[in-house]
Scaffold this motif. Structure first.
Motif, PDB file in Angstrom:
ATOM      1  N   ARG A   1      71.475   5.599 -15.618  1.00 26.26           N
ATOM      2  CA  ARG A   1      71.501   7.039 -15.321  1.00 26.26           C
ATOM      3  C   ARG A   1      72.192   7.362 -14.004  1.00 26.26           C
ATOM      4  O   ARG A   1      72.504   8.520 -13.754  1.00 26.26           O
ATOM      5  CB  ARG A   1      70.085   7.596 -15.318  1.00 26.26           C
ATOM      6  CG  ARG A   1      69.550   7.809 -16.708  1.00 26.26           C
ATOM      7  CD  ARG A   1      68.199   8.441 -16.692  1.00 26.26           C
ATOM      8  NE  ARG A   1      67.774   8.777 -18.033  1.00 26.26           N
ATOM      9  CZ  ARG A   1      66.512   8.883 -18.385  1.00 26.26           C
ATOM     10  NH1 ARG A   1      65.543   8.688 -17.501  1.00 26.26           N
ATOM     11  NH2 ARG A   1      66.200   9.201 -19.629  1.00 26.26           N
TER      12      ARG A   1
ATOM     13  N   ASN B   1      75.357   8.012 -15.689  1.00 25.94           N
ATOM     14  CA  ASN B   1      75.186   8.783 -16.928  1.00 25.94           C
ATOM     15  C   ASN B   1      73.870   9.540 -16.845  1.00 25.94           C
ATOM     16  O   ASN B   1      72.900   9.180 -17.503  1.00 25.94           O
ATOM     17  CB  ASN B   1      75.168   7.830 -18.134  1.00 25.94           C
ATOM     18  CG  ASN B   1      76.385   6.948 -18.193  1.00 25.94           C
ATOM     19  OD1 ASN B   1      77.409   7.338 -18.710  1.00 25.94           O
ATOM     20  ND2 ASN B   1      76.285   5.749 -17.629  1.00 25.94           N
TER      21      ASN B   1
ATOM     22  N   SER C   1      71.456  10.562 -19.877  1.00 24.07           N
ATOM     23  CA  SER C   1      71.302   9.582 -20.943  1.00 24.07           C
ATOM     24  C   SER C   1      69.857   9.192 -21.197  1.00 24.07           C
ATOM     25  O   SER C   1      69.019   9.274 -20.311  1.00 24.07           O
ATOM     26  CB  SER C   1      72.109   8.322 -20.599  1.00 24.07           C
ATOM     27  OG  SER C   1      73.471   8.617 -20.604  1.00 24.07           O
TER      28      SER C   1
ATOM     29  N   ASP D   1      71.201   6.215 -25.926  1.00 16.91           N
ATOM     30  CA  ASP D   1      72.496   6.057 -25.262  1.00 16.91           C
ATOM     31  C   ASP D   1      72.626   4.662 -24.662  1.00 16.91           C
ATOM     32  O   ASP D   1      73.688   4.035 -24.745  1.00 16.91           O
ATOM     33  CB  ASP D   1      72.659   7.106 -24.159  1.00 16.91           C
ATOM     34  CG  ASP D   1      72.580   8.515 -24.689  1.00 16.91           C
ATOM     35  OD1 ASP D   1      73.301   8.825 -25.653  1.00 16.91           O
ATOM     36  OD2 ASP D   1      71.802   9.307 -24.139  1.00 16.91           O
TER      37      ASP D   1
ATOM     38  N   SER E   1      80.746   4.175 -26.087  1.00 13.48           N
ATOM     39  CA  SER E   1      80.273   5.552 -26.256  1.00 13.48           C
ATOM     40  C   SER E   1      79.945   5.877 -27.711  1.00 13.48           C
ATOM     41  O   SER E   1      79.331   6.902 -27.985  1.00 13.48           O
ATOM     42  CB  SER E   1      81.302   6.544 -25.711  1.00 13.48           C
ATOM     43  OG  SER E   1      82.462   6.530 -26.504  1.00 13.48           O
TER      44      SER E   1
ATOM     45  N   ARG F   1      76.328   7.268 -29.110  1.00 11.45           N
ATOM     46  CA  ARG F   1      75.545   7.877 -28.030  1.00 11.45           C
ATOM     47  C   ARG F   1      75.233   9.328 -28.355  1.00 11.45           C
ATOM     48  O   ARG F   1      76.020  10.023 -28.991  1.00 11.45           O
ATOM     49  CB  ARG F   1      76.299   7.788 -26.707  1.00 11.45           C
ATOM     50  CG  ARG F   1      76.369   6.341 -26.213  1.00 11.45           C
ATOM     51  CD  ARG F   1      77.036   6.221 -24.896  1.00 11.45           C
ATOM     52  NE  ARG F   1      76.365   7.032 -23.890  1.00 11.45           N
ATOM     53  CZ  ARG F   1      76.717   7.035 -22.618  1.00 11.45           C
ATOM     54  NH1 ARG F   1      77.706   6.285 -22.210  1.00 11.45           N
ATOM     55  NH2 ARG F   1      76.083   7.794 -21.764  1.00 11.45           N
TER      56      ARG F   1
ATOM     57  N   HIS G   1      74.363  11.542 -25.803  1.00 11.31           N
ATOM     58  CA  HIS G   1      75.002  12.235 -24.683  1.00 11.31           C
ATOM     59  C   HIS G   1      76.387  11.627 -24.522  1.00 11.31           C
ATOM     60  O   HIS G   1      76.556  10.592 -23.900  1.00 11.31           O
ATOM     61  CB  HIS G   1      74.169  12.097 -23.414  1.00 11.31           C
ATOM     62  CG  HIS G   1      72.811  12.686 -23.573  1.00 11.31           C
ATOM     63  ND1 HIS G   1      71.730  11.918 -23.975  1.00 11.31           N
ATOM     64  CD2 HIS G   1      72.360  13.940 -23.444  1.00 11.31           C
ATOM     65  CE1 HIS G   1      70.674  12.703 -24.056  1.00 11.31           C
ATOM     66  NE2 HIS G   1      71.028  13.927 -23.744  1.00 11.31           N
TER      67      HIS G   1
END
Length: 151
Positions: A91, A94, A97, A101, A137, A140, A142
């Motif tokens: 995090r 990100n 997330s 994720d 990605s 995911r 997010h």
């Protein structure tokens, strides 16, 4: 209070919006604890599903002895602690997330490493960074938006 359910409930309604299609969906959470704030109810629901997954995973081991069940439960709780530690680090780059994720990122990371083992030579660093960004990605919730597109 509902006429068929004679107990007061604390209700939280989440509205999820898909900004691409401008569609909305709703999630309704209930609690019999009338003093809980909405954010706590949301947190508790998140924990509830994690606990259910842990018990499902422990059951999947098909353990019959007390020691085996204890080991499976301890492993499940260890994995929760480990994933929360990894998520805290994740995090930092990100911020929104969640666990899904994080799982998608590590799954994509593993896929890239396995594919790279099969290549006769490594791609150049810029292409390699783009491949890692794209594959980690996938799946995911997010999404990660990048300046490049490999499609």
């Amino acid at each position: 209070m509902h006429k068929e359910f004679a107990q007061s409930l604390n209700v939280v309604i989440l509205v999820k919006t898909n900004f691409k299609t401008n569609t909305h969906s709703h999630v309704i959470l209930f609690s019999s604890h009338l003093d809980l704030k909405a954010d706590k109810i949301i947190d508790y629901y998140k924990l509830r599903f994690q606990i259910e997954f842990n018990f499902r995973d422990a059951k999947d081991f098909m353990n019959l002895s007390q020691t085996a069940v204890t080991n499976a439960a301890n492993l499940a709780f260890f994995m929760v602690n480990l994933s929360h530690h990894l998520l805290a680090d994740f995090r930092k780059h990100n911020p929104n997330s969640g666990i899904i994720d994080l799982k998608a990122y590590y799954r994509g990371f593993r896929y890239v490493h396995e594919i790279l083992k099969m290549l006769p030579q490594q791609p150049d660093p810029i292409l390699l960074a783009q491949i890692f960004a794209k594959l980690t990605s996938l799946g995911r919730i997010h999404a990660v938006y990048t300046d490049f597109d490999l499609s």
